[in-house]
Design a protein around this motif. Structure first.
Motif, PDB file in Angstrom:
ATOM      1  N   UNK A  83     -33.878 -37.018  33.974  1.00 41.83           N
ATOM      2  CA  UNK A  83     -33.917 -35.780  34.425  1.00 41.83           C
ATOM      3  C   UNK A  83     -33.562 -34.708  33.705  1.00 41.83           C
ATOM      4  N   UNK A  84     -32.724 -35.149  32.780  1.00 40.57           N
ATOM      5  CA  UNK A  84     -32.107 -33.959  31.764  1.00 40.57           C
ATOM      6  C   UNK A  84     -31.672 -34.775  30.634  1.00 40.57           C
ATOM      7  N   UNK A  85     -31.561 -34.212  29.617  1.00 38.47           N
ATOM      8  CA  UNK A  85     -31.270 -34.744  28.292  1.00 38.47           C
ATOM      9  C   UNK A  85     -29.975 -34.141  27.473  1.00 38.47           C
ATOM     10  N   UNK A  86     -29.435 -34.590  26.659  1.00 40.61           N
ATOM     11  CA  UNK A  86     -28.277 -33.925  26.021  1.00 40.61           C
ATOM     12  C   UNK A  86     -28.070 -34.553  24.569  1.00 40.61           C
ATOM     13  N   UNK A  87     -27.373 -33.740  23.705  1.00 40.68           N
ATOM     14  CA  UNK A  87     -27.464 -33.885  22.652  1.00 40.68           C
ATOM     15  C   UNK A  87     -25.762 -34.056  22.105  1.00 40.68           C
ATOM     16  N   UNK A 102     -29.612 -39.605  27.453  1.00 48.01           N
ATOM     17  CA  UNK A 102     -29.795 -39.037  28.666  1.00 48.01           C
ATOM     18  C   UNK A 102     -28.676 -38.791  29.837  1.00 48.01           C
ATOM     19  N   UNK A 103     -29.247 -38.258  30.927  1.00 49.03           N
ATOM     20  CA  UNK A 103     -28.291 -38.072  31.950  1.00 49.03           C
ATOM     21  C   UNK A 103     -27.089 -38.897  32.158  1.00 49.03           C
ATOM     22  N   UNK A 104     -27.432 -40.209  32.183  1.00 41.51           N
ATOM     23  CA  UNK A 104     -26.606 -41.226  32.327  1.00 41.51           C
ATOM     24  C   UNK A 104     -25.452 -41.512  31.180  1.00 41.51           C
ATOM     25  N   UNK A 105     -25.854 -40.675  30.117  1.00 37.78           N
ATOM     26  CA  UNK A 105     -25.030 -40.769  28.747  1.00 37.78           C
ATOM     27  C   UNK A 105     -25.547 -42.036  27.636  1.00 37.78           C
ATOM     28  N   UNK A 106     -26.551 -42.342  28.213  1.00 37.36           N
ATOM     29  CA  UNK A 106     -27.206 -43.669  27.260  1.00 37.36           C
ATOM     30  C   UNK A 106     -27.999 -43.241  25.995  1.00 37.36           C
ATOM     31  N   UNK A 383     -15.521 -39.474  18.796  1.00 38.30           N
ATOM     32  CA  UNK A 383     -15.878 -38.000  18.456  1.00 38.30           C
ATOM     33  C   UNK A 383     -17.213 -37.585  19.314  1.00 38.30           C
ATOM     34  N   UNK A 384     -18.155 -38.715  19.002  1.00 38.74           N
ATOM     35  CA  UNK A 384     -19.545 -38.681  19.275  1.00 38.74           C
ATOM     36  C   UNK A 384     -19.479 -39.056  20.958  1.00 38.74           C
ATOM     37  N   UNK A 385     -18.878 -40.126  21.127  1.00 37.93           N
ATOM     38  CA  UNK A 385     -18.539 -40.546  22.446  1.00 37.93           C
ATOM     39  C   UNK A 385     -18.023 -39.383  23.392  1.00 37.93           C
ATOM     40  N   UNK A 386     -16.952 -38.644  22.929  1.00 37.45           N
ATOM     41  CA  UNK A 386     -16.149 -37.635  23.639  1.00 37.45           C
ATOM     42  C   UNK A 386     -17.492 -36.425  23.797  1.00 37.45           C
TER      43      UNK A 386
END
Length: 403
Positions: A83-87, A102-106, A383-386
């Motif tokens: 539904x939404x994507x992040x970077x 993705x929205x779930x953080x995968x 850092x990336x995980x956060x």
């Protein structure tokens, strides 16, 4: 006299929706019965919210689950992670690491963009200093498209320096390359994409809090031991930044044992002078251990690992390093009383439980406050995980209507 207020129907629906969405995010696909059991909501309420969330595209039926009863199998409902994507970005002096999720953080795709810097400060691995930001943003968009993502809802950036809580601007406490600021400007020009800037150690602290060594703690301090040293302060479950965003800039902390005092322009005389990577490499050499004279974080990490592998021959080095780290930790503890200090960064990761135990024992001699010291477990990608967690939280606030 205080008048009791009850939630309006629309407010109650929003609360129930958020509750169900977060359960689907945390636990994966669930049946309507499982949602009723976990939320305590009635059958009609759960049926209504599932119908509503399907219409908005946030939830979909993904299969069935057989139940120990007669009748048809129960439908499985899941969050629509597409539904939404992040970077997320981890920005360093020598380049960036990025991930699209993705929205779930995968994680859907990752990329590395090195930026070689000459003595004059010009970037060499990308087309000149003026082209670094554009190259990185182009890599981000190409990486996203390669994963089937055409639009990024939110990008979270972890970078060294002070992030002003009032303005969101990045202020350097050292000599950071100019392309850092140019990258932020370029990212903020992406249409329809929100950009969140955060100090990189603060993001690592969030990772340790949510998925790492401090998951059972609402109050702790992360000490980041890498090229330099910094701290993330979590008190009562909240990240503390301070008035100017400088909470945790312990590289400037005056401590005994340095060659001088820190200044507004340099942390060399501060805690950095004891536990920065160059200082750790120099300490290793005085104890007869191999240590690259380059003195970068990877060299210091290798020196710590060599000391651990050396057995008795590495004991004196590890003891002295632990004492140095405990000096800074003691200053944090007598002011904040966090009860727990997590050692992260390349040095904390290399030292593991062995170094953490030595620091805890030495810290007990410096302070009357009982403090546990743990090795970070969020790993080299903390850092990336956060940043992924931070971006995901922002998206969910938008899509789920969370406060």
């Amino acid at each position: 006299m205080t008048t009791a207020r009850t939630a309006t129907p629309s407010t109650a629906r929003a609360i129930n929706d958020r509750l169900a969405l977060n359960l689907l995010l945390e636990q994966g696909p669930l049946t309507a019965t499982e949602l009723r059991d976990l939320t305590g909501l009635s059958r009609p309420t759960v049926a209504d919210l599932l119908d509503r969330l399907q219409r908005t595209g946030l939830v979909a039926v993904v299969g069935e689950r057989g139940e120990q009863r007669r009748g048809p199998n129960a439908r499985l409902y899941a969050l629509v992670a597409s539904r939404a994507h992040i970077a997320a970005f981890d920005v360093r002096e020598e380049g960036v690491s990025l991930v699209v999720a993705d929205l779930a953080g995968r994680s859907l795709a990752t990329a590395e963009v090195p930026v070689e810097t000459s003595a004059s400060g010009a970037a060499g691995a990308v087309p000149g200093a003026d082209g670094a930001a554009e190259t990185i943003v182009r890599t981000l968009l190409e990486t996203a498209r390669g994963a089937g993502v055409e639009r990024l809802h939110t990008v979270a950036v972890g970078a060294p320096g002070l992030v002003d809580p009032a303005t969101g601007r990045l202020h350097s406490t050292g000599k950071l390359p100019g392309w850092h600021a140019e990258l932020l400007t370029a990212l903020r020009e992406l249409p329809g994409t929100d950009v969140i800037l955060e100090n990189e150690v603060n993001l690592a602290g969030r990772a340790e809090y949510r998925v790492g060594a401090a998951r059972d703690r609402d109050t702790f301090v992360l000490m980041w031991l890498g090229h330099s040293v910094g701290a993330a302060v979590i008190l009562d479950g909240q990240l503390r930044r301070g008035f100017s965003g400088g909470t945790g800039e312990i590289c400037f902390l005056p401590v005994p044992g340095t060659v001088g005092l820190p200044s507004a322009d340099s942390c060399e005389g501060g805690f950095h002078g004891l536990v920065g990577s160059a200082a750790i490499c120099a300490l290793a050499r005085t104890h007869g251990l191999p240590a690259d004279r380059a003195g970068d974080a990877s060299a210091a990490e290798a020196a710590v690992r060599a000391a651990l592998a050396a057995g008795a021959a590495g004991e004196a080095f590890l003891d002295e390093l632990a004492e140095r780290i405990a000096l800074g930790a003691a200053a944090l503890c007598v002011v904040l009383d966090p009860g727990c200090v997590v050692l992260g960064g390349e040095i904390g990761r290399a030292g593991g439980a062995e170094l953490a135990g030595r620091v805890e024992r030495r810290l007990a001699g410096f302070s009357p406050l009982r403090t546990e010291v743990r090795a970070g477990t969020a790993g080299g990608g903390a850092v990336l995980a956060g940043a992924v967690l931070t971006a995901g939280d922002a998206v969910r606030r938008d899509l789920f209507g969370e406060p």
